[in-house]
Scaffold this active site. Structure first.
Site, mmCIF file in Angstrom:
data_model
loop_
_atom_site.group_PDB
_atom_site.id
_atom_site.type_symbol
_atom_site.label_atom_id
_atom_site.label_comp_id
_atom_site.label_asym_id
_atom_site.label_seq_id
_atom_site.Cartn_x
_atom_site.Cartn_y
_atom_site.Cartn_z
ATOM 1 C CB SER A 1 -3.235 -3.382 10.634
ATOM 2 O OG SER A 1 -4.099 -4.327 11.250
ATOM 3 C CD GLU B 1 2.642 -1.149 6.209
ATOM 4 O OE1 GLU B 1 3.595 -1.935 6.259
ATOM 5 O OE2 GLU B 1 1.477 -1.461 6.578
ATOM 6 C CG ASN C 1 0.856 -5.713 11.142
ATOM 7 O OD1 ASN C 1 1.427 -5.797 12.219
ATOM 8 N ND2 ASN C 1 -0.086 -4.814 10.923
ATOM 9 C CG HIS D 1 -1.356 0.160 8.314
ATOM 10 N ND1 HIS D 1 -0.344 -0.750 8.513
ATOM 11 C CD2 HIS D 1 -2.037 0.228 9.491
ATOM 12 C CE1 HIS D 1 -0.406 -1.217 9.737
ATOM 13 N NE2 HIS D 1 -1.413 -0.634 10.355
#
Length: 383
Positions: free
Chosen positions: A114, A147, A185, A135
């Site tokens: 991540s 992702e 993130n 991800h």
């Protein structure tokens, strides 16, 4: 296609379920036998419930696609292997190096990291060109976003191939550069960090901030409720990883408040206490429902969020469309951050940030050059 999953925790098992329901044979590998047993039992229960609800024709057929193993060599027939283990770069590199000795030369190797460098993970391999990031978001069977992250070494053509595969799996893939935190993130850090900063300054309580961001901001969860739900052992570590990976950029600076919760073992819902207490009979604190204060809080946190998305667009982290999809499909934001900036107006967002910069004198509040350009020319971010 045979798919291998390394790691049988919640994320690994979730990705395995997605692959199996898409029709693939799935080999789930874990060194811990109890973890494999829990994954097998959990998948059986989940698939059975889906069948009972009419969402799956035959749970047994899907269940028969799984093989559970504690032997890495059993992944030899796999065409794609997805690693979903602890967020530790040295451990991941070791696993990938060992994996490469087992699978065929044509096998694609993916990491579910991540926030770690996909390029660094690929560098541990003899064939780094076949490595990339995939991800998924937790829970993987329910969250649409994936992702797709090419490493510096990833061969041309592999990204569109995996984007197409993710679509076949019923996912919404977005492509992002291999930068710390990727899209979600990275862009989401101010939702937590600026909320904690406001709380630490005594401007508003967690309950008031959560009320403002849900009732006035339109978010499904407020920042403190969400951090407690995610777990501070996860949320704080991602913040710290992004901060250090960005060479200690103050925009991503972690907070002492969250670090102390982690040190105390107050990880949120999973331990019964975080920013809030969750013991049976405990009444959650009441917010101060002052609309003027609430609007100020939403404007401040919102400006930081929008600026992060604008900076990511400016630096080519992802396309505008993928940035928007990531935040609406990945973390269920009420609207994309670029759309939010267009609705508010670039000049207004810039004014909020410049006022914060003037007040605090901290680089944390620096505005993206792209935001300044759009504000000066009265332009939108989305056509």
């Amino acid at each position: 296609m045979n798919v291998g999953i390394i790691g049988s925790g919640a994320m690994g098992a979730g990705i395995a379920q997605v692959a199996a329901m898409a029709g693939h044979s799935v080999h789930i590998y874990d060194t811990a036998a109890p973890a494999l047993q829990r994954a097998q039992s959990g998948l059986q229960t989940t698939l059975q419930k889906l069948e009972e609800k009419g969402k799956l024709p035959d749970a047994a057929t899907v269940m028969n696609r799984f093989q559970f193993t504690g032997t890495l060599a059993d992944l030899a027939p796999c065409h794609l292997v997805i690693e979903a283990i602890v967020e530790n770069l040295d451990i991941k590199k070791k696993v990938f190096a060992e994996l490469e000795a087992v699978v065929s030369a044509g096998c694609i190797l993916a990491t579910n990291t991540s926030s770690l460098s996909v390029t660094a993970i690929a560098a541990a391999c003899r064939q780094p060109e076949r490595v990339l990031g995939l991800h998924f978001f937790n829970p993987a069977p329910l969250m649409a976003l994936v992702e797709v992250v090419p490493a510096l070494q990833t061969r041309e053509g592999l990204v569109p191939e995996l984007m197409a595969l993710m679509q076949q799996w019923g996912k919404m893939p977005v492509q992002t550069k291999d930068t710390p935190g990727f899209i979600v993130n990275r862009l989401a850090r101010p939702f937590y960090g600026e909320a904690i900063r406001i709380y630490e300054e005594g401007i508003a309580s967690p309950a008031t901030l959560d009320w403002a961001m849900t009732t006035l901001g339109g978010f499904r969860m407020g920042p403190f409720t969400l951090m407690d739900y995610i777990g501070h052992d996860v949320n704080y570590v991602v913040t710290e990883t992004v901060w250090t990976s960005f060479f200690y950029d103050p925009r991503y600076k972690p907070s002492f408040s969250q670090k102390r919760l982690l040190e105390a073992g107050w990880l949120g819902r999973k331990t019964g206490r975080g920013f809030y207490e969750y013991a049976e009979g405990t009444v959650l604190p009441e917010p101060v429902m002052d609309e003027a204060l609430g609007r100020h809080l939403v404007d401040r946190i919102g400006a930081m969020l929008m600026n992060e998305a604008i900076e990511a667009l400016h630096l080519g982290v992802a396309s505008a469309a993928d940035l928007e999809m990531a935040m609406t499909k990945g973390v269920n934001y009420p609207k994309g951050l670029l759309q939010w900036a267009d609705d508010a107006g670039a000049a207004r967002v810039l004014a909020v940030l410049d006022a914060l910069y003037e007040e605090y004198g901290e680089d944390r509040y620096r505005a993206s050059v792209l935001l300044r350009q759009k504000a000066r020319n009265d332009e939108r971010f989305l056509s």
